[in-house]
Design an enzyme around this catalytic site. Structure first.
Site, PDB file in Angstrom:
ATOM      1  N   THR A 179       0.850  -1.185   0.000  1.00 48.71           N
ATOM      2  CA  THR A 179       0.000   0.000   0.000  1.00 48.71           C
ATOM      3  C   THR A 179       0.885   1.234   0.000  1.00 48.71           C
ATOM      4  O   THR A 179       1.640   1.463   0.946  1.00 48.71           O
ATOM      5  CB  THR A 179      -0.926  -0.009   1.218  1.00 48.71           C
TER       6      THR A 179
ATOM      7  N   ARG B 230      -1.996  -4.395  16.001  1.00 60.14           N
ATOM      8  CA  ARG B 230      -1.664  -3.045  15.554  1.00 60.14           C
ATOM      9  C   ARG B 230      -2.861  -2.106  15.676  1.00 60.14           C
ATOM     10  O   ARG B 230      -3.916  -2.329  15.118  1.00 60.14           O
ATOM     11  CB  ARG B 230      -1.157  -3.083  14.110  1.00 60.14           C
TER      12      ARG B 230
ATOM     13  N   GLY C 288      -9.180  -0.190  14.057  1.00 59.00           N
ATOM     14  CA  GLY C 288      -7.753  -0.352  14.302  1.00 59.00           C
ATOM     15  C   GLY C 288      -7.165  -1.196  13.201  1.00 59.00           C
ATOM     16  O   GLY C 288      -7.699  -1.236  12.086  1.00 59.00           O
TER      17      GLY C 288
ATOM     18  N   CYS D 277      -4.228  -1.407   8.490  1.00 54.84           N
ATOM     19  CA  CYS D 277      -4.550  -0.619   7.293  1.00 54.84           C
ATOM     20  C   CYS D 277      -5.215   0.720   7.573  1.00 54.84           C
ATOM     21  O   CYS D 277      -4.671   1.772   7.236  1.00 54.84           O
ATOM     22  CB  CYS D 277      -5.436  -1.449   6.360  1.00 54.84           C
TER      23      CYS D 277
END
Length: 447
Positions: free
Chosen positions: A122, A331, A260, A263
């Site tokens: 990305t 994450r 969350g 991404c």
């Protein structure tokens, strides 16, 4: 086709294994020698349902292999994918492209013959131009094309998403590269998966725009949930009501503690920074980021309120630590902010997650980890459900109440029904609806 996948993390490993399952010959490359050694032994470094079997089957069929030597994989590959990490750059919110740049340099040195270099990572708009410039500078004589092929994989459903995608987006600026990519994805034609060919920059922006839109949808319903709590409405029914409109759709309308994961947080910020670089205002996305950040601590305040206004010295049981079910990914998980805020307010935390506790230990301190949901609830003054794992959807409520010091449940995913919790004698607090106080036998009044 022969494929080299540079990067054997989440995106690279899933993509490589799926391409191999299509019948292509795939070599996954990674600089992490321990990861490659583990993969060769069949040890999968991430939790993704079905991935272990998919990898094992294709290794056995000699379609999938692993190496730390990029020069072993790239020279014979017709398509070389860059699937390395692009984390948020410290301090400014931009995507950190160091790993992409290094991969481009190494590919330039190793490739032989016409090669399609595919950005699967990305990346911001213009990264394909940057990669092309790096390779062209290193190898002026080389025959190659640079393509953008963003991933749209949901953690926990990545294999299904890859094999039966809503769409495949390919950004290519020349016909030869388009033909290579069409052949690579040809096996999907049996599922009638739409392949959208665009120019490279359009493909790059499509990924960021998609994630920003979904993050906006989540944040919108969370703000509607706050209003529902004040006026006495039910956000779940509101969501159903608006989701029946085909222009809106029902997905990503589950109110909760905020988004969350790997991404949405970094991609929304990267889109904002890219827009700022071009002098374009992204006021909606800026608001989404700010509201989502504030929401996580607001959920901690909801827990404190449910405990009578203070959690000092109290034990709070937390069910679910990962940012979503069916992954061990911590994450930007809402649990991190919520637990931190509760600890600062004086609470003791006991926690349980079906697969995420090892990763959680890297992010959280002073947390007691339990062996299951009931062990977690033992002696707790309140239980908070943060991640809606299937294992938490049908708990034995009588047993749960017996284990707890006080029958207080704060359900941040609206898994249970207020009436059911009331029958079992719980004070039940949910998102986007009035709390039900078992001690009074009624819902808390509006206002």
């Amino acid at each position: 086709m022969r494929v080299a996948m540079i990067g054997s993390g989440y995106v690279g490993l899933v993509s490589g294994a799926c391409f191999a399952d299509f019948g292509h010959e795939v070599v996954c490359v990674d600089v992490n020698a321990q990861r490659i050694a583990d993969l060769k032994k069949g040890i999968i470094p991430i939790y993704e349902p079905g991935l272990d079997r998919l990898v094992a089957d294709n290794v056995a069929a000699n379609r999938l292999s692993f190496t730390t030597d990029l020069n072993e994989a790239v020279p014979t590959a017709e398509a070389v994918f860059i699937a390395v990490g692009t984390p948020e750059r410290r301090g400014d919110g931009h995507a950190d492209l160091r790993y992409v740049q290094e991969a481009a340099r190494e590919i330039a040195r190793a490739m032989a013959g016409y090669t399609v270099v595919v950005n699967k990572s990305t990346v911001p708009v213009g990264t394909g131009d940057m990669v092309e410039g790096i390779i062209r500078e290193a190898r002026p004589e080389a025959e190659f094309s640079v393509v953008s092929n963003p991933e749209f994989l949901r953690e926990g459903a990545a294999i299904e998403d890859f094999k039966r995608p809503d769409r495949v987006v390919v950004g290519a600026n020349d016909e030869r590269a388009k033909q290579v990519m069409a052949e690579l994805y040809r096996p999907l034609s049996l599922n009638a998966a739409p392949v959208l060919f665009t120019d490279r920059r359009t493909a790059e922006l499509t990924k960021y725009a998609a994630n920003a839109f979904l993050a906006t949808k989540i944040t919108f319903i969370n703000e509607i949930a706050d209003l529902c709590e004040e006026v006495g409405a039910d956000v779940q029914l509101v969501a159903r009501g608006i989701g029946m409109d085909k222009r809106i759709g029902p997905k990503f309308l589950n109110a909760g503690p905020g988004y969350g994961g790997s991404c949405f947080p970094k991609d929304t910020k990267a889109l904002m920074r890219s827009a700022q670089d071009y002098g374009v205002a992204m006021r909606i996305v800026e608001s989404v980021v700010a509201v989502n950040d504030a929401r996580k601590t607001a959920m901690a305040r909801k827990v404190v309120k449910a405990c009578g206004g203070s959690v000092q010295g109290k034990t709070i049981a937390v069910l679910g630590l990962t940012f979503k079910p069916n992954t061990d990914d911590m994450r930007d998980s809402p649990a991190i902010s919520i637990i931190g805020a509760l600890q600062r307010a004086g609470a003791r935390i006991r926690a349980f997650d079906p697969v995420g506790m090892e990763q959680a230990k890297k992010e959280l301190t002073d947390v007691a980890y339990a062996t299951d949901a009931y062990d977690c609830a033992h002696g707790a003054d309140a239980l908070v459900l943060i991640t809606e794992w299937d294992a938490f959807r049908a708990l034995d409520l009588a047993r749960l109440k017996q284990r707890m010091a006080a029958p207080v449940v704060v359900d941040l995913r609206n898994v249970y029904r207020a009436e059911e919790m009331a029958r079992h004698g719980f004070d039940y607090v949910r998102v986007g609806g009035r709390p039900h106080l078992a001690s009074t036998g009624r819902s808390k009044p509006v206002g």
